[in-house]
Design a protein around this motif. Structure first.
Motif, PDB file in Angstrom:
ATOM      1  N   MET A   1       0.821  -1.196   0.000  1.00 49.41           N
ATOM      2  CA  MET A   1       0.000   0.000   0.000  1.00 49.41           C
ATOM      3  C   MET A   1       0.866   1.263   0.000  1.00 49.41           C
ATOM      4  N   ALA A   2       2.153   1.120   0.251  1.00 45.15           N
ATOM      5  CA  ALA A   2       3.031   2.289   0.318  1.00 45.15           C
ATOM      6  C   ALA A   2       3.247   2.898  -1.061  1.00 45.15           C
ATOM      7  N   THR A   3       3.479   4.189  -1.068  1.00 47.13           N
ATOM      8  CA  THR A   3       3.735   4.906  -2.315  1.00 47.13           C
ATOM      9  C   THR A   3       5.142   4.586  -2.821  1.00 47.13           C
ATOM     10  N   ASN A   4       5.394   4.906  -4.084  1.00 47.01           N
ATOM     11  CA  ASN A   4       6.729   4.710  -4.640  1.00 47.01           C
ATOM     12  C   ASN A   4       7.762   5.527  -3.875  1.00 47.01           C
ATOM     13  N   ALA A   5       7.390   6.746  -3.486  1.00 47.96           N
ATOM     14  CA  ALA A   5       8.317   7.609  -2.752  1.00 47.96           C
ATOM     15  C   ALA A   5       8.715   6.960  -1.422  1.00 47.96           C
ATOM     16  N   PHE A   6       7.758   6.330  -0.744  1.00 48.73           N
ATOM     17  CA  PHE A   6       8.074   5.664   0.521  1.00 48.73           C
ATOM     18  C   PHE A   6       8.932   4.427   0.261  1.00 48.73           C
ATOM     19  N   GLU A   7       8.607   3.681  -0.789  1.00 44.97           N
ATOM     20  CA  GLU A   7       9.408   2.500  -1.126  1.00 44.97           C
ATOM     21  C   GLU A   7      10.847   2.893  -1.422  1.00 44.97           C
ATOM     22  N   ASP A   8      11.053   4.070  -2.022  1.00 45.04           N
ATOM     23  CA  ASP A   8      12.414   4.558  -2.273  1.00 45.04           C
ATOM     24  C   ASP A   8      13.162   4.750  -0.957  1.00 45.04           C
ATOM     25  N   ILE A   9      12.477   5.286   0.043  1.00 44.48           N
ATOM     26  CA  ILE A   9      13.103   5.478   1.354  1.00 44.48           C
ATOM     27  C   ILE A   9      13.441   4.121   1.974  1.00 44.48           C
ATOM     28  N   VAL A  10      12.526   3.155   1.847  1.00 45.47           N
ATOM     29  CA  VAL A  10      12.779   1.807   2.370  1.00 45.47           C
ATOM     30  C   VAL A  10      14.038   1.238   1.717  1.00 45.47           C
ATOM     31  N   GLU A  11      14.160   1.391   0.393  1.00 45.93           N
ATOM     32  CA  GLU A  11      15.341   0.891  -0.313  1.00 45.93           C
ATOM     33  C   GLU A  11      16.605   1.583   0.180  1.00 45.93           C
ATOM     34  N   ASP A  12      16.538   2.903   0.357  1.00 49.20           N
ATOM     35  CA  ASP A  12      17.702   3.635   0.863  1.00 49.20           C
ATOM     36  C   ASP A  12      18.119   3.095   2.232  1.00 49.20           C
ATOM     37  N   PHE A  13      17.139   2.822   3.091  1.00 54.98           N
ATOM     38  CA  PHE A  13      17.436   2.333   4.435  1.00 54.98           C
ATOM     39  C   PHE A  13      18.077   0.956   4.404  1.00 54.98           C
ATOM     40  N   GLU A  14      17.735   0.145   3.396  1.00 58.23           N
ATOM     41  CA  GLU A  14      18.334  -1.188   3.299  1.00 58.23           C
ATOM     42  C   GLU A  14      19.836  -1.104   3.057  1.00 58.23           C
ATOM     43  N   PHE A  15      20.283  -0.039   2.399  1.00 56.38           N
ATOM     44  CA  PHE A  15      21.706   0.135   2.130  1.00 56.38           C
ATOM     45  C   PHE A  15      22.443   0.754   3.313  1.00 56.38           C
ATOM     46  N   LEU A  16      21.708   1.390   4.197  1.00 54.86           N
ATOM     47  CA  LEU A  16      22.309   2.049   5.357  1.00 54.86           C
ATOM     48  C   LEU A  16      22.202   1.108   6.554  1.00 54.86           C
ATOM     49  N   GLU A  17      23.272   0.424   6.857  1.00 57.49           N
ATOM     50  CA  GLU A  17      23.221  -0.594   7.907  1.00 57.49           C
ATOM     51  C   GLU A  17      23.247   0.002   9.306  1.00 57.49           C
ATOM     52  N   ASP A  18      23.964   1.091   9.475  1.00 57.23           N
ATOM     53  CA  ASP A  18      24.141   1.695  10.783  1.00 57.23           C
ATOM     54  C   ASP A  18      22.987   2.647  11.080  1.00 57.23           C
ATOM     55  N   TRP A  19      22.420   2.587  12.297  1.00 63.00           N
ATOM     56  CA  TRP A  19      21.288   3.447  12.612  1.00 63.00           C
ATOM     57  C   TRP A  19      21.668   4.921  12.537  1.00 63.00           C
ATOM     58  N   GLU A  20      22.896   5.276  12.894  1.00 65.91           N
ATOM     59  CA  GLU A  20      23.299   6.684  12.820  1.00 65.91           C
ATOM     60  C   GLU A  20      23.243   7.189  11.382  1.00 65.91           C
ATOM     61  N   ASP A  21      23.609   6.329  10.421  1.00 65.73           N
ATOM     62  CA  ASP A  21      23.510   6.717   9.008  1.00 65.73           C
ATOM     63  C   ASP A  21      22.044   6.903   8.613  1.00 65.73           C
ATOM     64  N   ARG A  22      21.189   6.043   9.124  1.00 65.44           N
ATOM     65  CA  ARG A  22      19.747   6.161   8.830  1.00 65.44           C
ATOM     66  C   ARG A  22      19.191   7.449   9.439  1.00 65.44           C
ATOM     67  N   TYR A  23      19.610   7.742  10.648  1.00 68.24           N
ATOM     68  CA  TYR A  23      19.179   8.964  11.342  1.00 68.24           C
ATOM     69  C   TYR A  23      19.589  10.188  10.527  1.00 68.24           C
ATOM     70  N   ARG A  24      20.841  10.193  10.055  1.00 70.23           N
ATOM     71  CA  ARG A  24      21.328  11.300   9.223  1.00 70.23           C
ATOM     72  C   ARG A  24      20.525  11.400   7.930  1.00 70.23           C
ATOM     73  N   HIS A  25      20.162  10.247   7.376  1.00 67.85           N
ATOM     74  CA  HIS A  25      19.380  10.246   6.134  1.00 67.85           C
ATOM     75  C   HIS A  25      17.999  10.873   6.362  1.00 67.85           C
ATOM     76  N   VAL A  26      17.371  10.554   7.483  1.00 67.06           N
ATOM     77  CA  VAL A  26      16.075  11.153   7.818  1.00 67.06           C
ATOM     78  C   VAL A  26      16.226  12.672   7.922  1.00 67.06           C
ATOM     79  N   ILE A  27      17.297  13.122   8.577  1.00 65.19           N
ATOM     80  CA  ILE A  27      17.542  14.560   8.697  1.00 65.19           C
ATOM     81  C   ILE A  27      17.742  15.187   7.319  1.00 65.19           C
TER      82      ILE A  27
END
Length: 136
Positions: A1-27
């Protein structure tokens, strides 16, 4: 049900293993958003229940739901960007059916946000659902 834009974020997060990198990506997602016009930062758009200042400005365009938002906290701006990716462009009638908690869990956000941030995120989701329900 997620949009393509959200799926893109999910894909980006799969490449970012460290939570700090994910946190920076959200910022970074938050920094990439256009700021909300100051004229829209009024009590009617302010979200209660957030530790920081948060404003959401929903719009119904035809049958589609969309919102812009802003916050004085960079991580919260990022969370708004994630919610925009999740909700923007979907039919307004489908907004209440989105399992936001489940979708956000795919990003691991539920496990890494403070209790205050989690409450604020929940308040933003409730506001989005309430506005969509009024217009559905």
């Amino acid at each position: 049900m997620a949009t393509n834009a959200f799926e893109d974020i999910v894909e980006d997060f799969e490449f970012l293993e460290d939570w700090e990198d994910r946190y920076r990506h959200v910022i970074e997602l938050g920094k990439a958003m256009d700021p909300l016009d100051d004229a829209l930062k009024v009590p009617a758009t302010k979200v209660d229940g957030c530790a920081s200042q948060v404003w959401l400005h929903p719009m119904i365009e035809g049958e589609r739901f969309r919102f812009d938002g802003d916050s004085d906290a960079m991580i919260v701006r990022g969370l708004i960007a994630v919610l925009r990716a999740l909700y923007n462009g979907i039919p307004v009638a489908e907004v209440p059916a989105v399992d936001a908690r489940g979708e956000l869990a795919r990003l691991g956000l539920n496990d890494h946000l403070s209790a205050q941030r989690s409450n604020g995120l929940r308040a933003m989701i409730e506001r989005i659902r309430a506005v969509a329900s009024e217009h559905a």
